[in-house]
Design an enzyme around this catalytic site. Structure first.
Site, PDB file in Angstrom:
ATOM      1  N   GLY A  14       0.814  -1.218   0.000  1.00  0.00           N
ATOM      2  CA  GLY A  14       0.000   0.000   0.000  1.00  0.00           C
ATOM      3  C   GLY A  14       0.841   1.259   0.000  1.00  0.00           C
ATOM      4  CG  HIS A 182      -1.053 -15.249  -7.172  1.00  0.00           C
ATOM      5  ND1 HIS A 182       0.073 -15.106  -7.955  1.00  0.00           N
ATOM      6  CD2 HIS A 182      -0.773 -14.697  -5.972  1.00  0.00           C
ATOM      7  CE1 HIS A 182       1.004 -14.477  -7.243  1.00  0.00           C
ATOM      8  NE2 HIS A 182       0.522 -14.224  -6.044  1.00  0.00           N
TER       9      HIS A 182
HETATM   10  O1  TXD Z   1       0.621 -10.895  -6.384  1.00  0.00           O
HETATM   11  C1  TXD Z   1      -0.036 -10.820  -5.336  1.00  0.00           C
HETATM   12  N1  TXD Z   1      -1.364 -10.616  -5.366  1.00  0.00           N
HETATM   13  C2  TXD Z   1       0.694 -10.962  -3.986  1.00  0.00           C
HETATM   14  C3  TXD Z   1      -0.123 -10.361  -2.864  1.00  0.00           C
HETATM   15  C4  TXD Z   1       2.079 -10.449  -4.015  1.00  0.00           C
HETATM   16  C5  TXD Z   1       2.695 -10.140  -2.833  1.00  0.00           C
HETATM   17  C6  TXD Z   1       1.962  -9.907  -1.548  1.00  0.00           C
HETATM   18  N2  TXD Z   1       0.615 -10.461  -1.579  1.00  0.00           N
HETATM   19  C7  TXD Z   1      -0.272 -10.180  -0.456  1.00  0.00           C
HETATM   20  O2  TXD Z   1      -0.648  -8.788  -0.400  1.00  0.00           O
HETATM   21  C8  TXD Z   1       0.292 -10.456   0.904  1.00  0.00           C
HETATM   22  O3  TXD Z   1       0.377 -11.853   1.146  1.00  0.00           O
HETATM   23  C9  TXD Z   1      -0.722  -9.743   1.762  1.00  0.00           C
HETATM   24  O4  TXD Z   1      -1.874 -10.550   1.866  1.00  0.00           O
HETATM   25  C10 TXD Z   1      -1.051  -8.486   0.937  1.00  0.00           C
HETATM   26  C11 TXD Z   1      -0.355  -7.249   1.391  1.00  0.00           C
HETATM   27  O5  TXD Z   1       1.042  -7.467   1.400  1.00  0.00           O
HETATM   28  P1  TXD Z   1       1.979  -6.408   2.202  1.00  0.00           P
HETATM   29  O6  TXD Z   1       3.386  -6.838   2.038  1.00  0.00           O
HETATM   30  O7  TXD Z   1       1.589  -5.003   1.881  1.00  0.00           O
HETATM   31  O8  TXD Z   1       1.548  -6.719   3.692  1.00  0.00           O
HETATM   32  P2  TXD Z   1       1.674  -5.728   4.965  1.00  0.00           P
HETATM   33  O9  TXD Z   1       2.892  -4.866   4.845  1.00  0.00           O
HETATM   34  O10 TXD Z   1       1.484  -6.582   6.169  1.00  0.00           O
HETATM   35  O11 TXD Z   1       0.409  -4.782   4.786  1.00  0.00           O
HETATM   36  C12 TXD Z   1      -0.879  -5.246   4.999  1.00  0.00           C
HETATM   37  C13 TXD Z   1      -1.576  -4.150   5.785  1.00  0.00           C
HETATM   38  C14 TXD Z   1      -1.023  -4.016   7.217  1.00  0.00           C
HETATM   39  O12 TXD Z   1      -0.442  -2.731   7.409  1.00  0.00           O
HETATM   40  C15 TXD Z   1      -2.239  -4.239   8.095  1.00  0.00           C
HETATM   41  O13 TXD Z   1      -2.276  -3.407   9.241  1.00  0.00           O
HETATM   42  C16 TXD Z   1      -3.353  -3.866   7.130  1.00  0.00           C
HETATM   43  O14 TXD Z   1      -2.950  -4.451   5.903  1.00  0.00           O
HETATM   44  N3  TXD Z   1      -4.646  -4.382   7.517  1.00  0.00           N
HETATM   45  C17 TXD Z   1      -5.781  -3.690   7.376  1.00  0.00           C
HETATM   46  N4  TXD Z   1      -5.986  -2.460   6.851  1.00  0.00           N
HETATM   47  C18 TXD Z   1      -7.273  -2.051   6.856  1.00  0.00           C
HETATM   48  N5  TXD Z   1      -8.324  -2.784   7.325  1.00  0.00           N
HETATM   49  C19 TXD Z   1      -8.106  -4.015   7.847  1.00  0.00           C
HETATM   50  N6  TXD Z   1      -9.152  -4.741   8.324  1.00  0.00           N
HETATM   51  C20 TXD Z   1      -6.791  -4.518   7.892  1.00  0.00           C
HETATM   52  N7  TXD Z   1      -6.242  -5.688   8.333  1.00  0.00           N
HETATM   53  C21 TXD Z   1      -4.922  -5.584   8.091  1.00  0.00           C
END
Ligand code: TXD
Length: 318
Positions: A14, A182
């Site tokens: 994000g 995926h």
């Molecule tokens: O190709 C693809 N689609 C994949 C996706 C490639 C790489 C990563 N993939 C997945 O994306 C990974 O396994 C995670 O499921 C997501 C996000 O990866 P990211 O590396 O950005 O994970 P982070 O850094 O943990 O960020 C996830 C954020 C974290 O800050 C949480 O606090 C937040 O999500 N989060 C929320 N935000 C809002 N609302 C809710 N309910 C919530 N729960 C967690």
């Protein structure tokens, strides 16, 4: 230029997406929401906003723990979830092991979209991708043109990179597609792979291409294993940006995306990665391509894996 893009989940992916939207001037404003205390989303957005004078971009960037911040977004990106990290014993959770946690998060995400931006185009990134997109479909009851999973663009970029590296050519010369789910059953489509319009087999041996395609399937786990914490995040973010640009500029760009199939490829009612036309209305058309027999069998196996994941979603009592 869009008026507003919303992002749910201000973590690794994000955060890069916010920066890239600002640098590329893809919308007049950005709303980022994250639950992480004390207010990580606001802190991240303040940091990026304080840098925009340096990149000469006038854009409004708001971060919050409240989903209100995504109100009226035209595109909303879902990165909310728990990424794969190496466990203390060195093992790596599979995408599906994270399913239960991420389904609960996804239900919250869906409620927020329905409340604040029910007409948005939804791009979902969170893993397990195929399951999360299906769950969103269940909860949002949305037209398939407006719910798109991001995975194929990333998987295809990985394929392109490894082929360019092995062939000693520019990545700009390499066209490649990865279709299907995926996961480990994803399908690098060798018959579509070209280097400057020339079939890839004229550059690389079948054995080397087998190795490259295996590496593509395991590329996510490879990065997770090397980084130790978190998963790949720049390449996924850039892949999402390519999809956002196609929508924002109504490019009618053909990209591999996870979309709901309605009898295309002989599949009905499941989200699978296939080539689609992306434009201002979201997923505007599914492109059906002819697959070699071995690729069609692999694609069908991948669809079966998606169906298995979806059954787990259907059974999940959250
Ligand atoms: O190709 C693809 N689609 C994949 C996706 C490639 C790489 C990563 N993939 C997945 O994306 C990974 O396994 C995670 O499921 C997501 C996000 O990866 P990211 O590396 O950005 O994970 P982070 O850094 O943990 O960020 C996830 C954020 C974290 O800050 C949480 O606090 C937040 O999500 N989060 C929320 N935000 C809002 N609302 C809710 N309910 C919530 N729960 C967690």
């Amino acid at each position: 230029m869009l008026t507003k893009i919303g992002i749910i989940g201000g973590g690794n992916i994000g955060g890069v997406i916010v920066q890239e939207i600002a640098k590329r001037r893809l919308s007049r404003s950005i709303g980022l929401v994250d639950v992480k205390p004390p207010d990580m989303a606001m802190g991240k957005c303040l940091d990026i906003a304080e840098g925009i004078p340096v990149i000469n971009t006038d854009i409004t960037i708001n971060g919050s723990k409240s989903y209100e911040v995504i109100r009226d977004a035209q595109i909303v990106i879902n990165t909310a979830g728990v990424p794969r990290t190496v466990r203390p014993d060195g093992s790596i959770p599979t995408r599906d092991e994270l399913l239960a946690i991420n389904l609960q998060i996804t239900d919250t995400v869906a409620e927020a979209v329905l409340s604040y931006c029910p007409n948005a185009i939804v791009l979902s990134i969170a893993n397990p991708l195929d399951a999360i997109v299906f769950r969103l479909f269940q909860r949002l009851n949305i037209h398939r043109s407006r719910l798109i999973g991001m995975a194929g663009v990333l998987d295809s970029a990985r394929y392109r990179y490894f082929i360019a590296e092995a062939a000693g050519v520019s990545v700009e010369n390499v066209n490649a597609l990865v279709l299907g789910g995926h996961g480990d059953t994803m399908v690098p489509v060798r018959s579509c792979c070209q280097i400057s319009g020339i079939p890839v087999e004229e550059f690389l041996s079948a054995d080397l291409l087998d190795k490259i395609e295996d590496r593509v399937r395991n590329a996510g786990a490879e990065v997770v294993g090397l980084m130790g914490t978190g998963s790949a995040f720049v390449s996924p973010a850039w892949s999402a940006i390519e999809m956002i640009e196609a929508i924002a500029y109504d490019k009618k760009k053909i990209l591999p995306c996870c979309v709901l199939l309605e009898s295309e490829y002989g599949v009905n009612g499941y989200f699978v990665g296939v080539p689609v036309v992306l434009g201002a209305n979201g997923m505007e058309k599914v492109i059906e391509i002819k697959l070699a027999d071995v690729e069609k069998q692999a694609f069908d196996r991948s669809v079966e894996a998606v169906k298995k994941t979806v059954e787990e979603v259907r059974k999940a009592v959250i």
